[in-house]
Design a protein around this motif. Sequence first.
Motif, PDB file in Angstrom:
ATOM      1  N   ARG A  16       0.802  -1.232   0.000  1.00 14.91           N
ATOM      2  CA  ARG A  16       0.000   0.000   0.000  1.00 14.91           C
ATOM      3  C   ARG A  16       0.831   1.276   0.000  1.00 14.91           C
ATOM      4  O   ARG A  16       0.337   2.336  -0.366  1.00 14.91           O
ATOM      5  N   SER A  17       2.086   1.196   0.431  1.00 12.08           N
ATOM      6  CA  SER A  17       2.931   2.394   0.526  1.00 12.08           C
ATOM      7  C   SER A  17       4.384   1.997   0.281  1.00 12.08           C
ATOM      8  O   SER A  17       4.723   0.818   0.284  1.00 12.08           O
ATOM      9  N   SER A  18       5.242   2.993   0.105  1.00  8.28           N
ATOM     10  CA  SER A  18       6.674   2.724  -0.068  1.00  8.28           C
ATOM     11  C   SER A  18       7.229   1.978   1.140  1.00  8.28           C
ATOM     12  O   SER A  18       8.048   1.072   0.996  1.00  8.28           O
ATOM     13  N   ARG A  19       6.775   2.359   2.312  1.00  8.50           N
ATOM     14  CA  ARG A  19       7.235   1.707   3.539  1.00  8.50           C
ATOM     15  C   ARG A  19       6.839   0.230   3.560  1.00  8.50           C
ATOM     16  O   ARG A  19       7.635  -0.642   3.902  1.00  8.50           O
ATOM     17  N   GLN A  20       5.600  -0.072   3.180  1.00  9.32           N
ATOM     18  CA  GLN A  20       5.169  -1.467   3.167  1.00  9.32           C
ATOM     19  C   GLN A  20       5.895  -2.261   2.083  1.00  9.32           C
ATOM     20  O   GLN A  20       6.265  -3.409   2.296  1.00  9.32           O
ATOM     21  N   VAL A  21       6.109  -1.668   0.917  1.00 12.66           N
ATOM     22  CA  VAL A  21       6.843  -2.343  -0.157  1.00 12.66           C
ATOM     23  C   VAL A  21       8.235  -2.731   0.340  1.00 12.66           C
ATOM     24  O   VAL A  21       8.683  -3.864   0.152  1.00 12.66           O
ATOM     25  N   ALA A  22       8.930  -1.796   0.988  1.00 11.80           N
ATOM     26  CA  ALA A  22      10.272  -2.075   1.509  1.00 11.80           C
ATOM     27  C   ALA A  22      10.227  -3.146   2.591  1.00 11.80           C
ATOM     28  O   ALA A  22      11.081  -4.044   2.625  1.00 11.80           O
ATOM     29  N   ALA A  23       9.232  -3.089   3.480  1.00  7.11           N
ATOM     30  CA  ALA A  23       9.123  -4.062   4.569  1.00  7.11           C
ATOM     31  C   ALA A  23       8.820  -5.464   4.040  1.00  7.11           C
ATOM     32  O   ALA A  23       9.424  -6.447   4.482  1.00  7.11           O
ATOM     33  N   ILE A  24       7.889  -5.565   3.089  1.00  2.36           N
ATOM     34  CA  ILE A  24       7.563  -6.859   2.475  1.00  2.36           C
ATOM     35  C   ILE A  24       8.819  -7.464   1.867  1.00  2.36           C
ATOM     36  O   ILE A  24       9.116  -8.647   2.051  1.00  2.36           O
ATOM     37  N   SER A  25       9.569  -6.642   1.146  1.00  2.13           N
ATOM     38  CA  SER A  25      10.774  -7.105   0.461  1.00  2.13           C
ATOM     39  C   SER A  25      11.844  -7.553   1.449  1.00  2.13           C
ATOM     40  O   SER A  25      12.465  -8.602   1.266  1.00  2.13           O
ATOM     41  N   GLU A  26      12.043  -6.773   2.480  1.00  7.29           N
ATOM     42  CA  GLU A  26      13.067  -7.102   3.465  1.00  7.29           C
ATOM     43  C   GLU A  26      12.724  -8.389   4.208  1.00  7.29           C
ATOM     44  O   GLU A  26      13.574  -9.258   4.401  1.00  7.29           O
ATOM     45  N   LYS A  27      11.471  -8.530   4.614  1.00  5.13           N
ATOM     46  CA  LYS A  27      11.065  -9.744   5.330  1.00  5.13           C
ATOM     47  C   LYS A  27      11.171 -10.970   4.428  1.00  5.13           C
ATOM     48  O   LYS A  27      11.565 -12.044   4.883  1.00  5.13           O
ATOM     49  N   LEU A  28      10.842 -10.824   3.155  1.00 10.73           N
ATOM     50  CA  LEU A  28      10.947 -11.942   2.219  1.00 10.73           C
ATOM     51  C   LEU A  28      12.396 -12.378   2.063  1.00 10.73           C
ATOM     52  O   LEU A  28      12.703 -13.570   2.148  1.00 10.73           O
ATOM     53  N   THR A  29      13.299 -11.439   1.844  1.00 17.87           N
ATOM     54  CA  THR A  29      14.706 -11.807   1.662  1.00 17.87           C
ATOM     55  C   THR A  29      15.284 -12.408   2.941  1.00 17.87           C
ATOM     56  O   THR A  29      16.054 -13.369   2.873  1.00 17.87           O
ATOM     57  N   ASP A  30      14.887 -11.881   4.097  1.00 15.87           N
ATOM     58  CA  ASP A  30      15.347 -12.454   5.367  1.00 15.87           C
ATOM     59  C   ASP A  30      14.843 -13.884   5.536  1.00 15.87           C
ATOM     60  O   ASP A  30      15.586 -14.770   5.960  1.00 15.87           O
ATOM     61  N   ARG A  31      13.575 -14.106   5.206  1.00 14.24           N
ATOM     62  CA  ARG A  31      12.996 -15.448   5.357  1.00 14.24           C
ATOM     63  C   ARG A  31      13.673 -16.453   4.432  1.00 14.24           C
ATOM     64  O   ARG A  31      13.969 -17.575   4.843  1.00 14.24           O
ATOM     65  N   LEU A  32      13.920 -16.051   3.188  1.00  9.66           N
ATOM     66  CA  LEU A  32      14.583 -16.959   2.247  1.00  9.66           C
ATOM     67  C   LEU A  32      16.000 -17.292   2.716  1.00  9.66           C
ATOM     68  O   LEU A  32      16.458 -18.427   2.579  1.00  9.66           O
ATOM     69  N   LYS A  33      16.675 -16.317   3.284  1.00  6.86           N
ATOM     70  CA  LYS A  33      18.034 -16.549   3.785  1.00  6.86           C
ATOM     71  C   LYS A  33      18.005 -17.479   4.999  1.00  6.86           C
ATOM     72  O   LYS A  33      18.779 -18.439   5.074  1.00  6.86           O
ATOM     73  N   GLN A  34      17.109 -17.216   5.952  1.00  7.48           N
ATOM     74  CA  GLN A  34      17.034 -18.008   7.186  1.00  7.48           C
ATOM     75  C   GLN A  34      16.550 -19.438   6.933  1.00  7.48           C
ATOM     76  O   GLN A  34      17.119 -20.387   7.455  1.00  7.48           O
ATOM     77  N   GLU A  35      15.492 -19.589   6.158  1.00  2.00           N
ATOM     78  CA  GLU A  35      14.875 -20.898   5.973  1.00  2.00           C
ATOM     79  C   GLU A  35      15.541 -21.752   4.903  1.00  2.00           C
ATOM     80  O   GLU A  35      15.502 -22.974   4.982  1.00  2.00           O
ATOM     81  N   MET A  36      16.118 -21.103   3.874  1.00  3.75           N
ATOM     82  CA  MET A  36      16.615 -21.860   2.737  1.00  3.75           C
ATOM     83  C   MET A  36      18.069 -21.571   2.386  1.00  3.75           C
ATOM     84  O   MET A  36      18.605 -22.185   1.478  1.00  3.75           O
ATOM     85  N   GLY A  37      18.663 -20.605   3.047  1.00  4.23           N
ATOM     86  CA  GLY A  37      20.046 -20.251   2.744  1.00  4.23           C
ATOM     87  C   GLY A  37      20.211 -19.546   1.410  1.00  4.23           C
ATOM     88  O   GLY A  37      21.298 -19.538   0.839  1.00  4.23           O
TER      89      GLY A  37
END
Length: 121
Positions: A50-71
């Motif tokens: 919905r906003s630039s802040r949410q776009v950045a947060a969605i992206s950051e959480k996704l990249t963190d999750r992929l790194k943590q769960e799948m390397g």
Amino acid sequence: MTTPPIKASSERILDTVLSSLEDDKAEDIVTIDLRGKSAMADNMVVCSGRSSRQVAAISEKLTDRLKQEMGIICKVEGKDQGDWVLIDTGDVIVHVFRPEVRDFYQIEKMWMTPQAAPAKA
């Protein structure tokens, strides 16, 4: 002797991406199957925040999750601006847009199957 990590399947990466996007309230999530259309990836996911802040947060959480769960260390472009973030996992490419930017670029249309042209009278 250590064994190399097992590469995550394209389907497992896609499932993790979609789960993360849903958890973070991404909107209008569209998955496009690229197999047979492009060698760059198996799937593309397009969604909105919905906003630039949410776009950045969605992206950051996704990249963190992929790194943590799948390397998986993703290549990321555009996170600082928060208008359009591209995340490349290797097998799945994710585009996270602000709605106005998504409407402007209409990236999904580029990958849709062409429809038959209307008959001329």
